[in-house]
Design an enzyme around this catalytic site. Structure first.
Site, PDB file in Angstrom:
ATOM      1  CE  LYS A  78      -4.000   2.012   2.435  1.00 39.48           C
ATOM      2  NZ  LYS A  78      -4.847   1.908   3.647  1.00 39.48           N
ATOM      3  CB  SER A 153      -7.980   3.957   2.528  1.00 39.10           C
ATOM      4  OG  SER A 153      -7.149   3.235   3.431  1.00 39.10           O
ATOM      5  CB  SER A 177      -8.276   1.249   5.429  1.00 42.61           C
ATOM      6  OG  SER A 177      -8.951   2.475   5.431  1.00 42.61           O
TER       7      SER A 177
END
Lengths: 499, 498
Positions: A78, A153, A177
């Protein structure tokens, strides 16, 4: 050996020298080349770095060196975790082209374990969002249906798994997330106990809630990755100096006879999609068949979790994001030799931050203002204590708690982007876990009848008892696999160009 | 008509408040492992943490906590069993994170006091200054504003930033209001900072160099009409950088406040800057536009929970209190008040004590360090201890005591050592500075002196003893000062039948 294999299968093929780490990385880059124009899971591919890393692993293996279990297995990172010399944008224009001079602890551990970092994945800007639509670099598309969101997210990380662009990924979870994207993409995502994985190098959104964790296509794969990244880090004062529970053994055990599983009364009913509730209940039935005892528990203060979260997280973010001032790094706008430092900072922040980030900075700045602190931030902290008490009471009666991960399956891109409150409600079931600092996992429990999209099943375990969610998750996954006859991702439509 | 200081104090009563910032002398910074050395090349002592790079996290320096607890204990504070760091949020270019990690409502030390001895019209008097809190925080970086007339950010062509100082551990020591000091307010303020500095020095937790900014003082002052019992509006004069300036700042503010109040104007609550040249202050930013710092507990750090046993160990390790030590040494050395103060003010008390511990006579040690050596140091603008070692001075004093050097010769030895000609023995050898102790050589010189002025010699023979002075002088001159004058006198008088 196929890119659709699980990470542990790839690891064993590597260790039996059926495939090299370089070949395996290249196969994944081929898949990325084929499908990522549609999925847009990645923001940056570090092919050169990844192949050099893979070569190194192959060399070590050839020389007979003892390697870590996941050595040579590719991973998607990420874009909120720093990786030395590799762009780290956090999905924001304000960090465009910023190359950090240091590795996050998670990256250091991945590198030490020989895990190959393919590239950086898309995300909502600074991890603020539930759809990846808030990325400054365009949304990620859900491999199940490209017109839908992949969650957020960490939509990029979960989508990369569902699109077979990587077998493993790192996510971060502040209010869901990791878990909500896992739920809507039919993958597994784990938010470890707060302090279980170092936050050093995780660009902070909300320091007291942020937690990095493993994303994978199976519970065992997640456990193997968890084992690599977890553990005490002297660089993170909030990291816990205790032995990491043996999550791999737990994921393999498959025996939950006599375990007490609590169903949280408040995380059901209004707002929950019918198909989500049905799949959740079917999974509960499987757990009963496996010999678990189901108990209904009440957590009355969960009602206030979302409201409290949207005071604490923005408050902390308003302070954490103050450092993006264009002076030492990142975007600089309007530096014409005439404007003052303050003007340049204002112009840069204006141009560099997106709407949702600005919304939360303003909200947090207000909540911390003198005269409002007690009413907002102070009260929210009290709610947090009450939520912890709810969990303590529940865990006194059961080993783990369960709920649907998200109230709905993946919604359409654009459907909620102008309605922040509707968007925030996506995290209603995941947020209490972050507020209490405990562990949470999402694994797929079926496809909702009405839209044939994956539904996530959430398992919550007490702090530093992360092994419990792997134990229950592993057993449930095996039972569901037996029932379905094939992995859930095999029900997904094939992406154009995919192998 | 403007009020002078004395008139001002006939009408008004001053109330003081002092905030002192001390840079600790830990080897590494408050929240990272970077070095803290003063004066290094700009931006060479930095890392992701003290530069506030995205993703970096602070870790508390244990040594800084220990130093702060020691300071708290030395100032008679209670040590909080639980304290926390907080973020003080405001934007400033030299503050990397745009928040300062500090302590707010949960400081580590609270409720102490420091007794300050001040010379008054009725002799020395003790003023007790109560301490509100002692807390930890980090320093900011340093801005250098280039161009423009004032060296301030407004009007500068550009600014340079040095982050070496960013993250250096700072301790802030805040007094409660200090009432009832009357006309001694400036002296109490100065005495407080001086006493605090001595304590910090004795604890070895800071360099306490005001000129380098490792100890900085903010002076809060307000006036109230005598007998009104109401506190006036205060002004805060920032970063006053010497003891003398502290005293001048208080005096200056008393006069300024009094004149404003007297002419019916209001005191604006604001920060002010001290101007060294004039002793006046000029306004800084007004507190009416003051920022809201939006303090909240620092979520990246865990609370500070010092072990009670550890605190007791630290308490037991506290050194002798400077004021008590001073009394003890003053008595042991029988030094008058004035000279004791001179030694303390010159920061030579430790040096003199060390010299005495090496066997030197206290009076001699004091007069060499405060006299000749300080004079040379003053000319060269360096500290006396940078010129010559305690050991060398002790040795020279010993040689004088043994009669191997005269005071005059010893001055030349000191000069030689300072000129780096070697240790005292080497300088004596190289310069040939030994006292002429051979009586036969002295006798030759005495006879020559008598032969040169027989009339004077006759006067001495006739009983005019003071006349011998001229002869002794002549002998000293002919031996280049290397004779022991007392011995010359003795031999001369004997030779002339006296």
């Amino acid at each position: 050996m196929s890119i659709r294999d699980n990470a542990w299968q790839m690891a064993s093929a590597l260790s039996n020298k059926e495939i090299s780490a370089v070949e395996l990385a290249n196969q994944h880059y081929e898949q990325i080349n084929a499908v990522d124009k549609d999925v847009h899971a990645f923001l940056y591919l570090d092919k050169e770095g990844a192949l050099a890393q893979a070569q190194e692993v192959d060399k070590k293996r050839a020389s007979g060196e003892k390697l870590s279990p996941l050595a040579g297995v590719p991973l998607a990172l990420k874009d909120v975790m720093t990786q030395k010399d590799v762009p780290t944008t956090c999905g924001s224009k304000i960090l465009e082209n910023w190359r950090p001079p240091y590795d996050s602890t998670v990256v250091t551990k991945l590198k030490e374990a020989g895990v190959i970092i393919l590239g950086k994945t898309n995300m909502d800007e600074f991890a603020m969002g539930s759809s990846t639509e808030n990325s400054a670099y365009g949304p990620t598309h859900n491999p199940w249906d490209l017109t839908r969101i992949p969650g957020g997210s960490g939509g990029g990380s979960s989508a990369s798994l569902a699109a077979f662009e990587a077998p493993l990924a790192i996510g971060t979870d502040t209010g869901g997330s990791i878990r909500q994207p896992a739920a809507v993409t039919g993958t597994v995502g784990v938010k470890p106990t707060y302090g279980g994985v170092s936050r050093y190098g995780l660009v902070a959104f909300s320091s007291s809630l942020d937690q990095a964790g493993p994303c994978a296509r199976t519970v065992l794969d997640a456990a193997l990755l968890h084992q690599v990244i977890a553990g005490f880090d002297p660089k993170d004062s909030t990291s816990i100096n205790q032995v990491v529970p043996d999550v791999v053994a737990a994921a393999k055990k498959l025996d939950i006879k006599g375990m007490k599983i609590g169903v949280v009364k408040q995380l059901a009913g209004e707002g929950y999609q019918k198909g989500v509730e049905n799949k959740f209940n079917e999974a509960i039935a499987e757990l009963v068949k496996l010999g678990a005892e189901i108990i209904e528990v009440s957590c009355p203060n969960f009602e206030y979790a979302l409201a409290a979260y949207y005071l604490i997280a923005p408050s902390e973010c308003s302070s954490n994001l103050a450092r993006f001032d264009s002076i030492r790094f990142g975007l600089r706008v309007g530096d014409d030799g005439v404007k003052s430092a303050e003007e340049v900072m204002n112009l840069s922040r204006q141009a560099g931050f997106g709407r949702e980030v600005k919304r939360r900075i303003i909200l947090g700045t207000y909540a911390l203002s003198s005269g409002y602190y007690d009413a907002y931030y102070g009260s929210a902290q009290k709610v947090r204590t009450l939520i912890k008490q709810d969990f303590d009471n529940a865990f006194a009666k059961c080993d783990v708690l369960v709920s649907p991960t998200a109230p709905t399956t993946a919604f359409k891109i654009g459907e909620k982007s102008n309605d922040p409150l509707a968007m925030y409600l996506n995290d209603i079931a995941t947020i209490p876990v972050n507020m209490a600092g405990i562990g949470g996992m999402s694994l797929p429990c079926g496809l909702a009848e009405e839209d044939k999209l994956p539904v996530g099943f959430q398992i919550m375990s007490p702090a530093m008892k992360d092994d419990r969610m792997y134990l229950v998750g592993g057993a449930l996954e095996a039972a569901l696999l037996a029932k379905w006859g094939k992995p859930i991702l095999d029900f997904a439509p094939k992406l154009a160009g995919s192998k | 008509m403007s009020l002078n200081y004395d008139r001002a104090l006939e009408i008004y009563e001053p109330t003081l408040g002092l905030e002192v910032h001390v840079e600790l002398n830990t080897n590494s910074k408050m929240f990272c492992g970077c070095a803290t050395e003063f004066g290094a090349q700009p931006n060479t002592q930095t890392c992701p943490v003290c530069l506030g790079l995205p993703g970096s996290l602070p870790v508390v320096n244990e040594r800084a906590i220990e130093s702060t607890i020691l300071i708290g204990l030395a100032l008679n504070c209670s040590i909080a069993p639980f304290s926390r760091f907080a973020r003080k949020n405001y934007f400033y270019p030299d503050m990397p994170k745009n928040f300062q990690t500090s302590q707010y409502d949960e400081p580590i030390c609270v409720n102490g006091f420091l007794d300050v001895e001040v010379e008054t019209d009725d002799g020395n008097e003790i003023f007790r200054v109560e301490i509100e809190r002692v807390h930890m925080e980090e320093d900011t970086g340093k801005s250098l504003h280039v161009g423009g007339a004032t060296g301030r950010i407004h009007g500068a062509d550009y600014s340079l930033l040095d982050y070496n100082r960013a993250g250096i551990p700072l301790v802030e020591i805040v007094t409660k209001i200090v009432p009832n000091t009357g006309k001694y307010a400036p002296a109490v303020a100065r005495g407080y900072v001086a006493a605090l500095r001595d304590i910090l020095r004795s604890l070895k937790v800071s360099d306490v160099k005001m000129e380098q900014g490792s100890l900085r003082c903010d002076v809060n002052l307000s006036l109230s009409k005598k007998g009104s019992g109401e506190l006036g509006t205060r002004s805060e004069t920032k970063n006053v950088n010497s003891l003398r300036s502290v005293e001048r700042a208080v005096t200056g503010e008393i006069i300024r406040h009094a004149n404003r109040l007297q002419s019916g104007e209001k005191i604006v609550q604001e920060t002010r800057h001290f101007l060294e040249e004039s002793g006046q202050t000029r306004p800084g930013r007004s507190k009416e536009q003051a920022e809201d710092y939006r303090y909240f507990p620092e979520p990246d750090l865990v609370p500070v929970v010092p072990d009670a046993k550890w605190i007791e160990e630290l308490r037991n390790s506290l050194p002798e209190k400077p004021a008590e030590r001073r009394k003890r040494l003053q008595q042991a050395w029988s030094v008058p008040d004035k000279e004791m103060s001179a030694m303390v003010n010159a920061e030579l008390l430790d040096t003199v004590e060390q010299t005495v511990l090496l066997g030197a006579d206290p009076t001699k040690a004091r007069s060499w360090w405060l006299g000749e050596i300080s004079r040379i140091a003053n000319d060269k603008s360096v500290a006396p201890t940078e010129l010559i070692t305690v050991k060398d001075v002790a040795q020279i004093i010993e040689l004088i005591a043994k009669g191997e050097l005269t005071d005059k010769l010893a001055r030349q030895v000191v000069e030689g050592v300072i000129a780096k000609e070697g240790e005292p023995s080497e300088v004596i050898a190289k310069r040939g500075l030994k006292v002429v102790s051979d009586d036969s050589e002295l006798m030759k010189a005495i006879e020559a002196a008598i032969a040169a002025t027989p009339e004077t010699a006759q006067k001495v023979r006739d009983g005019n003893i003071p006349a011998a002075g001229a002869l002794i002088g002549a002998v000293m001159k002919s031996t280049g000062g290397q004779a022991d004058a007392a011995r010359v006198r003795e031999l001369l008088l004997k030779h002339l039948g006296q």
